[in-house]
Design a protein around this motif. Structure first.
Motif, short mmCIF file in Angstrom:
data_model
loop_
_atom_site.label_atom_id
_atom_site.label_comp_id
_atom_site.label_asym_id
_atom_site.label_seq_id
_atom_site.Cartn_x
_atom_site.Cartn_y
_atom_site.Cartn_z
N GLN A 177 0.82 -1.21 0.00
CA GLN A 177 0.00 0.00 0.00
C GLN A 177 0.86 1.26 0.00
OE1 GLN A 177 -2.40 -0.90 3.44
NE2 GLN A 177 -4.12 -1.63 2.21
N ARG A 180 2.89 2.82 -3.79
CA ARG A 180 1.97 3.27 -4.83
C ARG A 180 2.68 3.87 -6.03
NH1 ARG A 180 -3.07 7.56 -3.95
NH2 ARG A 180 -3.71 7.64 -6.15
N SER A 211 -6.82 -9.85 -0.04
CA SER A 211 -6.50 -8.44 0.18
C SER A 211 -5.29 -8.00 -0.64
CB SER A 211 -6.25 -8.17 1.67
OG SER A 211 -7.42 -8.40 2.42
N VAL A 215 -5.12 -5.14 -3.86
CA VAL A 215 -4.21 -4.02 -4.00
C VAL A 215 -3.50 -4.05 -5.36
CG1 VAL A 215 -2.05 -3.01 -3.15
CG2 VAL A 215 -3.83 -3.68 -1.54
#
Length: 251
Positions: A177, A180, A211, A215
């Motif tokens: 996360q 990016r 999960s 992403v």
């Protein structure tokens, strides 16, 4: 029918060759050796493997293997635990293609808490990683240094990470996360990440594959295969596996 199939196969090969691609036959086995799978996909897509990030390097098993399998690649290994980092550097510090970083990749830069366990392989930035919760392990809190992947790459002029290996005991999702900028640029070609189950585990952090896929998929990554290390069958079933994701070229 055999003549027709042979003719179609020849046409497909001609089309792929015209576009600079390679045919990987359906009978080719994926999901057995992740490094061989990466080599085959990289060859098919003409991806050079020049930079490998080993995040959660521990004492260097993965780094040694990757340095051997990718002889033209540089290896950057991140290991925040001070004693484990010393073992890593003793083992690989003299290798000309190896760089050891005594930091965690995480969600912020600076000093963070790490939870230390009797086995260094389950040390984590979270005290509720799936393994620790499943086996009721209590960690000792220590302070380590952390940085985000995006910031490390920016500070060190690293424009591409061809293989990103993640084994951070429940913190892999958070590392992604905070990557990016690199993900948006398509600067990471392969992600090899540990997981424990498809769905999240109640009262535990990370370790679920869905999960992680959520992403990566918006950036164009696709699941390739999974590689199981072991499954514990006593009590609540518990598995330790790894998954390979790849970023195919845009056609």
């Amino acid at each position: 029918m055999g003549i027709i199939r042979a003719h179609i196969s020849k046409l497909v090969k001609q089309i792929l060759t015209r576009h600079g691609l390679m045919l990987i036959r359906p009978t080719t086995r994926f999901g057995h050796d992740p490094w061989a799978d990466i080599q085959r996909l990289a060859a098919a897509w003409h991806y050079p493997i020049a930079m490998v990030f080993d995040v959660g390097a521990n004492d260097g098993d993965t780094a040694c293997l990757a340095l051997d399998r990718f002889p033209n690649a540089r290896m950057v290994s991140f290991e925040p635990h001070p004693d484990t980092f010393k073992c890593l550097m003793k083992r690989l510090g003299g290798h000309r293609r190896f760089v050891g970083v005594n930091m965690a990749l995480g969600t912020q830069s600076g000093s963070v808490d790490m939870f230390e366990y009797p086995s260094s392989k389950i040390n984590s930035l979270s005290d509720t990683a799936q393994y620790a919760v499943r086996y009721r392990q209590e960690g000792r809190r220590i302070s380590v240094q952390s940085i985000t992947l995006d910031l490390y790459c920016a500070q060190n002029n690293i424009h591409a990470v061809d293989i990103l290996k993640l084994d951070t005991e429940g913190y892999d999702l958070m590392v992604l996360q905070k990557s990016r900028a690199m993900l948006e640029r398509g600067a990471i070609k392969f992600v090899y990440v540990e997981f424990n189950d498809l769905q999240p585990m109640e009262d535990a952090m990370g370790g679920d594959l869905i999960s992680i896929d959520a992403v990566l998929r918006p950036y164009g990554y696709r699941f390739v295969a999974s590689y199981n290390d072991y499954i514990a069958t006593d009590g609540q079933m518990f598995g330790v596996s790894n998954a390979l994701f790849a970023l195919p070229p845009i056609q």
